[in-house]
Design an enzyme around this catalytic site. Structure first.
Site, PDB file in Angstrom:
ATOM      1  CB  CYS A 115     -26.831 -24.100  11.334  1.00 16.04           C
ATOM      2  SG  CYS A 115     -26.640 -22.464  11.426  1.00 16.04           S
ATOM      3  CG  HIS A 252     -29.925 -25.149   8.138  1.00 16.70           C
ATOM      4  ND1 HIS A 252     -29.915 -24.632   9.291  1.00 16.70           N
ATOM      5  CD2 HIS A 252     -28.657 -25.389   8.278  1.00 16.70           C
ATOM      6  CE1 HIS A 252     -29.359 -23.248   8.904  1.00 16.70           C
ATOM      7  NE2 HIS A 252     -27.934 -23.881   8.458  1.00 16.70           N
ATOM      8  CG  ASN A 282     -28.002 -20.271   6.863  1.00 15.72           C
ATOM      9  OD1 ASN A 282     -29.021 -20.477   8.338  1.00 15.72           O
ATOM     10  ND2 ASN A 282     -26.790 -21.021   7.002  1.00 15.72           N
TER      11      ASN A 282
HETATM   12  N1  ACO Z   1     -21.347 -11.821  -5.164  1.00 14.17           N
HETATM   13  C1  ACO Z   1     -19.916 -12.265  -5.555  1.00 14.17           C
HETATM   14  N2  ACO Z   1     -18.819 -12.900  -5.283  1.00 14.17           N
HETATM   15  C2  ACO Z   1     -18.458 -13.566  -4.480  1.00 14.17           C
HETATM   16  C3  ACO Z   1     -19.641 -13.395  -4.103  1.00 14.17           C
HETATM   17  C4  ACO Z   1     -20.359 -12.820  -3.570  1.00 14.17           C
HETATM   18  N3  ACO Z   1     -21.131 -12.457  -2.836  1.00 14.17           N
HETATM   19  N4  ACO Z   1     -18.757 -14.124  -2.293  1.00 14.17           N
HETATM   20  C5  ACO Z   1     -17.730 -14.378  -3.073  1.00 14.17           C
HETATM   21  N5  ACO Z   1     -17.340 -14.581  -4.389  1.00 14.17           N
HETATM   22  C6  ACO Z   1     -16.454 -14.637  -5.037  1.00 14.17           C
HETATM   23  C7  ACO Z   1     -15.604 -14.600  -4.343  1.00 14.17           C
HETATM   24  O1  ACO Z   1     -14.845 -13.878  -3.904  1.00 14.17           O
HETATM   25  C8  ACO Z   1     -14.239 -16.111  -5.356  1.00 14.17           C
HETATM   26  O2  ACO Z   1     -14.064 -15.023  -5.929  1.00 14.17           O
HETATM   27  P1  ACO Z   1     -12.274 -15.244  -6.664  1.00 14.17           P
HETATM   28  O3  ACO Z   1     -12.686 -16.477  -7.626  1.00 14.17           O
HETATM   29  O4  ACO Z   1     -12.246 -13.833  -7.272  1.00 14.17           O
HETATM   30  O5  ACO Z   1     -11.167 -15.529  -5.642  1.00 14.17           O
HETATM   31  C9  ACO Z   1     -15.995 -16.345  -5.657  1.00 14.17           C
HETATM   32  O6  ACO Z   1     -17.014 -15.902  -5.319  1.00 14.17           O
HETATM   33  C10 ACO Z   1     -15.513 -17.780  -5.472  1.00 14.17           C
HETATM   34  O7  ACO Z   1     -16.243 -17.514  -4.126  1.00 14.17           O
HETATM   35  P2  ACO Z   1     -16.262 -19.044  -3.335  1.00 14.17           P
HETATM   36  O8  ACO Z   1     -16.184 -19.238  -2.518  1.00 14.17           O
HETATM   37  O9  ACO Z   1     -15.211 -20.831  -3.808  1.00 14.17           O
HETATM   38  O10 ACO Z   1     -17.626 -19.874  -3.830  1.00 14.17           O
HETATM   39  P3  ACO Z   1     -18.274 -21.331  -3.864  1.00 14.17           P
HETATM   40  O11 ACO Z   1     -18.860 -21.371  -4.685  1.00 14.17           O
HETATM   41  O12 ACO Z   1     -17.629 -21.873  -2.597  1.00 14.17           O
HETATM   42  O13 ACO Z   1     -19.349 -20.484  -2.971  1.00 14.17           O
HETATM   43  C11 ACO Z   1     -20.936 -20.220  -0.894  1.00 14.17           C
HETATM   44  C12 ACO Z   1     -19.870 -20.069  -2.160  1.00 14.17           C
HETATM   45  C13 ACO Z   1     -22.488 -20.186  -1.373  1.00 14.17           C
HETATM   46  C14 ACO Z   1     -20.103 -19.418   0.121  1.00 14.17           C
HETATM   47  C15 ACO Z   1     -20.835 -22.324  -0.050  1.00 14.17           C
HETATM   48  O14 ACO Z   1     -19.279 -22.503  -0.277  1.00 14.17           O
HETATM   49  C16 ACO Z   1     -21.267 -22.176   0.666  1.00 14.17           C
HETATM   50  O15 ACO Z   1     -22.504 -22.344   0.576  1.00 14.17           O
HETATM   51  N6  ACO Z   1     -20.876 -22.676   1.581  1.00 14.17           N
HETATM   52  C17 ACO Z   1     -22.201 -23.872   2.664  1.00 14.17           C
HETATM   53  C18 ACO Z   1     -22.130 -22.443   3.421  1.00 14.17           C
HETATM   54  C19 ACO Z   1     -22.903 -23.120   4.553  1.00 14.17           C
HETATM   55  O16 ACO Z   1     -23.679 -24.398   4.547  1.00 14.17           O
HETATM   56  N7  ACO Z   1     -22.879 -22.983   5.887  1.00 14.17           N
HETATM   57  C20 ACO Z   1     -23.787 -23.741   6.417  1.00 14.17           C
HETATM   58  C21 ACO Z   1     -23.439 -23.384   8.263  1.00 14.17           C
HETATM   59  S1  ACO Z   1     -24.137 -21.809   8.809  1.00 14.17           S
HETATM   60  C22 ACO Z   1     -23.755 -21.669   9.822  1.00 14.17           C
HETATM   61  O17 ACO Z   1     -23.606 -23.140  11.249  1.00 14.17           O
HETATM   62  C23 ACO Z   1     -24.076 -20.494  11.468  1.00 14.17           C
END
Ligand code: ACO
Length: 325
Positions: A115, A252, A282
């Protein structure tokens, strides 16, 4: 003192025609539009058709950037493509883009920083242009992330999309002050200790397969806000600009909450931040040039605008570029 700077002469972009909404996602994995919008800010993303390759997207973006720059493709002597989803393991996608544009002089190669790829590629191109070895460069971020997603993992497949964006850079003599047009400062960083938080579980040298993206989203999120804020602060200190003197932040596009977190830390209003992830998701290395293109088309980018680009991605890699449009 007069110095050569890399001036941005044109920007272009291309996204595949096919749009996949959050409602479409909910037919594939256990998710909802509400969850995706609330946690990420993403509403839809573009997905490449079968047979539509990273280089195809890159070529289309480059063509638009070249037309807008008024520069003939045959006057380009450097092509750098930032991608983590190359058409083939080799040759570089950049050489395929070079050939597709009918360019057969100079050099073309890929940069792999996921990214952060576009920030890395701009930094490399700027360094080469300033030495005088090359005069005009195409820097393109192009990705087909849909090809490396695990479409049964709702935690990752809802986040990404496909697309490409490109800029044309030209080495021009300037006064050597921070009021110059062109790239004024860049900083790239990496720390390989964090590989396990964001990676692809395959590759020609390990599994002989392409593999799928794996991510510990919560941990990546935590590092992203910290590392991106850090590199922005370094950029501001090095150039003597205050955050409120930046005309446009072009980050980004990973997660709306990350963008909001950084804006709060820097005390920057939302009107100064370009956000495209609602319709693109993304797109990894393509996300910054796609956002630059949107800002250009909305006339938010004008000659003289001070623009700060920043990114973090797998590796971890991260970095920032400050440029005057
Ligand atoms: N739909 C519904 N529920 C979901 C989904 C979905 N698509 N995905 C995960 N959940 C659930 C999980 O299973 C979890 O359930 P549980 O509590 O019963 O276990 C709950 O939602 C919370 O999951 P988390 O992963 O803790 O959710 P979070 O609030 O952290 O959001 C996310 C997840 C959106 C991925 C966030 O962490 C994020 O954006 N992280 C950064 C990603 C990023 O910046 N990437 C950049 C680099 S990418 C690159 O370099 C290629």
């Amino acid at each position: 003192m007069a110095v050569n700077r890399s001036v941005i002469r044109g920007v272009g972009a291309y996204v595949p025609k096919r749009v996949m909404t959050n409602a479409d996602m909910a037919k594939i994995v256990d998710t909802t539009d509400d969850w995706i919008v609330e946690r990420t800010g993403i509403h839809s993303r573009h997905i490449a058709e079968e047979g539509e390759k990273t280089s195809d997207l890159g070529i289309a973006a480059c063509r638009q950037a070249l037309v807008r720059s008024g520069i003939d493709p045959l006057d380009i002597d450097l092509v750098i493509c930032a991608t983590a989803t190359p058409d083939r393991t080799f040759p570089a996608t950049a050489t395929r883009i070079q050939a597709g544009l009918g360019i057969n002089r100079g050099a073309a190669f890929d940069v792999q920083a996921v990214c952060s790829g576009f920030v890395y590629a701009l930094t490399v191109a700027d360094s080469l242009l300033r030495t005088g070895q090359f005069r005009r460069a195409l820097v393109v971020g192009a990705e087909t992330f849909s090809r490396i997603l695990d479409w049964s993992d709702r935690g990752t497949c809802v986040l990404f999309g496909d697309g490409a964006g490109a800029v044309v850079l030209e080495a021009q003599p300037t006064h050597g002050t921070r009021e110059d047009r062109g790239i004024l400062f860049s900083r790239i960083r990496s720390d390989g200790r964090f590989e396990d938080l964001l990676y692809v579980d395959g590759g020609p040298g390990s599994t002989k397969t392409t593999g799928h993206l794996r991510m510990n989203g919560r941990e990546v999120f935590r590092h992203a806000v910290q590392k991106i804020s850090g590199v922005i602060e370094e950029t501001l200190v090095a150039t003597g600009y205050a955050a409120d003197e930046i005309d446009l932040f072009v980050p980004h596009q990973a997660n709306k909450r990350i963008l909001d977190g950084i804006a709060r830390k820097l005390n920057v209003g939302p009107e100064k931040i370009v956000v495209t992830l609602g319709k693109h998701g993304n797109t990894s290395a393509a996300s910054i040039p796609l956002a630059l293109n949107q800002a250009f088309e909305e006339r938010r980018l004008k000659e003289g605008s001070l623009v700060l680009m920043e990114a973090m991605g797998g590796g971890f890699t991260w970095g920032a570029v400050l440029a005057r449009w």
